[in-house]
Design an enzyme around this catalytic site. Sequence first.
Site, short mmCIF file in Angstrom:
data_model
loop_
_atom_site.label_atom_id
_atom_site.label_comp_id
_atom_site.label_asym_id
_atom_site.label_seq_id
_atom_site.Cartn_x
_atom_site.Cartn_y
_atom_site.Cartn_z
N GLU A 1 0.84 -1.20 0.00
CA GLU A 1 0.00 0.00 0.00
C GLU A 1 0.87 1.26 0.00
OE1 GLU A 1 -3.70 1.83 2.67
OE2 GLU A 1 -2.24 0.46 3.59
N LYS B 1 -10.03 2.19 -1.82
CA LYS B 1 -10.15 1.75 -0.42
C LYS B 1 -11.50 2.16 0.14
CE LYS B 1 -7.27 1.54 3.75
NZ LYS B 1 -6.00 2.06 4.34
N CYS C 1 -5.68 -3.06 2.79
CA CYS C 1 -5.31 -2.93 4.21
C CYS C 1 -6.52 -2.97 5.16
CB CYS C 1 -4.49 -1.66 4.41
SG CYS C 1 -3.50 -1.67 5.94
#
Length: 281
Positions: free
Chosen positions: A47, A116, A157
Amino acid sequence: MRIIQLQTKVSRDKWENLYSLRTQMKAAITKAVSSDGIRPDLITVGEMFACPYETACFPAYAEEEGGPAWRFLSELAAECEVCLSAGSVPEIAEGHIYNTAYVFDRDGRQLARHRKMHLFDIDVKGGQHFRESDTLTAGREVTVFDTDFGRVGLCICFDCRFPELIRLMVLEGARLILVPAAFNTTTGPAHWEVMFRSRAVDNQCFMVGTSVARDETASYHAWGHSLTVSPWGTILSEMDASEAAAVIDIDLSETDRIRGELPLLSARREDVYQLRMSHEK
């Protein structure tokens, strides 16, 4: 299939990071091929691998889809003839900044884009404080895509902490979940390994979590420990915190075997409970 995970250092120079990625990709491919003649199918990166993990940096480093960094990554995938899960980068679109992961096929064509969905806003007493929402906008799409080696899910993540999202990807046919990540030294030791093993066991799929390397001089200390977990929950590979590459060979048909032996997904009581997309009736 063969996967190479690259756990790379992040400097403050975007192009230094991109050129370094190209060097490391080529070196890792050459080393893997020289050992047994088998080329990798997929390379994964962490990331924000080309941008310091600081909220103020995200707008400054952001580019539109199709911009210079995007083109570099697309050309790199084609040059190396490999599917590239290109970590994540800051993306600007219609005045919003997103934490965005791109995947390119062996010809450099974009296979997937994931913004995200769950922003990393935490405040752990005596530990980590961070607010992605200070500069980032959350995405809204569950990302699943087809490759020449199978159906794959993609998230970033903090997204992986939400089991519903992983389950939705698996219900859409994903047998492999890619997670570019940057857990920190507060949450990493406590949750990194157990989270990936839990998602793999519950969904009987391969989980590939790729972090950036730790830099003690940076404001944000990544946990590192990039890992690959089997559908049985076995850790197939795990790094330490330093810059490194790992080569992992997996057989995606293992998901079918394990799902047949331990029928968790088919035994769900959909007459009692169901998981649906928000737009579904």
